[in-house]
Design a protein around this motif. Sequence first.
Motif, PDB file in Angstrom:
ATOM      1  N   GLU A   1       2.653 -28.969   5.163  1.00 26.00           N
ATOM      2  CA  GLU A   1       2.631 -27.526   5.305  1.00 26.00           C
ATOM      3  C   GLU A   1       2.882 -26.802   3.993  1.00 26.00           C
ATOM      4  O   GLU A   1       2.312 -25.759   3.749  1.00 26.00           O
ATOM      5  N   ASN A   2       3.721 -27.368   3.132  1.00 19.94           N
ATOM      6  CA  ASN A   2       4.109 -26.672   1.912  1.00 19.94           C
ATOM      7  C   ASN A   2       3.030 -26.842   0.839  1.00 19.94           C
ATOM      8  O   ASN A   2       3.187 -27.593  -0.123  1.00 19.94           O
ATOM      9  N   HIS A   3       1.939 -26.150   0.997  1.00 21.49           N
ATOM     10  CA  HIS A   3       0.811 -26.273   0.071  1.00 21.49           C
ATOM     11  C   HIS A   3       1.180 -25.799  -1.331  1.00 21.49           C
ATOM     12  O   HIS A   3       0.764 -26.397  -2.320  1.00 21.49           O
ATOM     13  N   ASP A   4       1.944 -24.721  -1.403  1.00 18.03           N
ATOM     14  CA  ASP A   4       2.302 -24.157  -2.708  1.00 18.03           C
ATOM     15  C   ASP A   4       3.071 -25.172  -3.542  1.00 18.03           C
ATOM     16  O   ASP A   4       2.848 -25.299  -4.747  1.00 18.03           O
TER      17      ASP A   4
ATOM     18  N   MET B   1      -4.366 -17.852  -3.608  1.00 17.09           N
ATOM     19  CA  MET B   1      -3.987 -18.454  -2.338  1.00 17.09           C
ATOM     20  C   MET B   1      -2.603 -17.970  -1.902  1.00 17.09           C
ATOM     21  O   MET B   1      -2.355 -17.750  -0.710  1.00 17.09           O
ATOM     22  N   ARG B   2      -1.683 -17.800  -2.859  1.00 12.02           N
ATOM     23  CA  ARG B   2      -0.358 -17.271  -2.508  1.00 12.02           C
ATOM     24  C   ARG B   2      -0.486 -15.860  -1.943  1.00 12.02           C
ATOM     25  O   ARG B   2       0.197 -15.503  -0.972  1.00 12.02           O
TER      26      ARG B   2
ATOM     27  N   ARG C   1      -3.114 -14.540  -0.479  1.00 18.35           N
ATOM     28  CA  ARG C   1      -3.718 -14.631   0.854  1.00 18.35           C
ATOM     29  C   ARG C   1      -2.703 -15.139   1.882  1.00 18.35           C
ATOM     30  O   ARG C   1      -2.674 -14.667   3.023  1.00 18.35           O
ATOM     31  N   GLN C   2      -1.876 -16.097   1.463  1.00 16.74           N
ATOM     32  CA  GLN C   2      -0.865 -16.642   2.373  1.00 16.74           C
ATOM     33  C   GLN C   2       0.137 -15.566   2.776  1.00 16.74           C
ATOM     34  O   GLN C   2       0.518 -15.458   3.943  1.00 16.74           O
ATOM     35  N   SER C   3       0.558 -14.757   1.798  1.00 18.14           N
ATOM     36  CA  SER C   3       1.516 -13.693   2.092  1.00 18.14           C
ATOM     37  C   SER C   3       0.919 -12.685   3.063  1.00 18.14           C
ATOM     38  O   SER C   3       1.563 -12.266   4.029  1.00 18.14           O
TER      39      SER C   3
ATOM     40  N   SER D   1      -1.602 -13.204   5.118  1.00 19.96           N
ATOM     41  CA  SER D   1      -1.809 -13.863   6.406  1.00 19.96           C
ATOM     42  C   SER D   1      -0.517 -13.964   7.196  1.00 19.96           C
ATOM     43  O   SER D   1      -0.493 -13.737   8.400  1.00 19.96           O
ATOM     44  N   SER D   2       0.584 -14.292   6.495  1.00 23.80           N
ATOM     45  CA  SER D   2       1.877 -14.412   7.172  1.00 23.80           C
ATOM     46  C   SER D   2       2.312 -13.067   7.735  1.00 23.80           C
ATOM     47  O   SER D   2       2.838 -12.983   8.853  1.00 23.80           O
TER      48      SER D   2
END
Length: 216
Positions: A23-26, A138-139, A141-143, A145-146
Motif C-alpha cells: 500500500e505504501n507506494h510513496d 502521484m502524491r 493525485r493521491q492527496s 483522491s484521499s
Amino acid sequence: MSIFKRLSATLVSRIDRVVGEIENHDAVVQATLNDMRKKVAEAKVRLKQVHREKERLEQQILEQQDNTQRWRKRAIDCAKTDETKALECVSRGRHCEHQVARLQQAVSQYHQAADKLSHDIQTAEQRLSEVKQKATLMRARQSTSSALHSTSESNNDATQQLDDTFDRWEINISQTEMAIDHHDPVDLIEREFIMSEQEDELRHELATLLAEEEQQ
C-alpha cells in the motif's frame, strides 16, 4: 546493455511489481529514488577516476615521447665513436616508441569509456528527474483522491448535517423576524403617545411662562 539501462529496467520493474503488492507506494518510490541517486553518485566518482587515469597516461605518453627523442639524439651522438652504444640507444628509443603506442591505445580506451559513462550518467539523471516529477504528481493525485474519498464516505452524513444546520439557522432568523414584526407596531404607537405627551408638556410650560409674564 549499459549498467544504467539495466539499472533503470530493474528499478522500473521493481516499482511496478511492488506498487501492485503493497500500500505504501510513496515509500517504495522514495527508496528507489534514493537507490538511483546512490548509483548516479557512484558512477560520477568512477568517471572522475577514469579521467584521472587518462590524464596520468597522457602524461606518461609525453614523457615517453621525450625519451624517444633523447635516445635518438644519443644514438646519433654515439654513432661515430661507439656503434654498439649507438645501437643500444636506438633499441631503447624503439622501446619508448612501443610504450607510446601502448599508452595511446590505453588512452583511447579510457576516452571511449569516459564518453560512454558520461552519457549513461546523463541518461540516469534524466530518468531520475522524470521519476521525481512523476512521484510529485502521484502524491498530488493521491492527496486529492484521499480527500475526495473521505468526502464521499461521509457525504450523506455531512449533507444531512448541513441541511439540519441551515434549518436551525433559518428557524432562528424567522423567530427574530417575527419578534421584530410583533413589537414594531407597539413601539410605533408608544412612540406616538410619548411624542404627544411631550408636546402637551411643552405647551403647558409655555402657557405658564406667558402667564408669569403677564403678571409682571
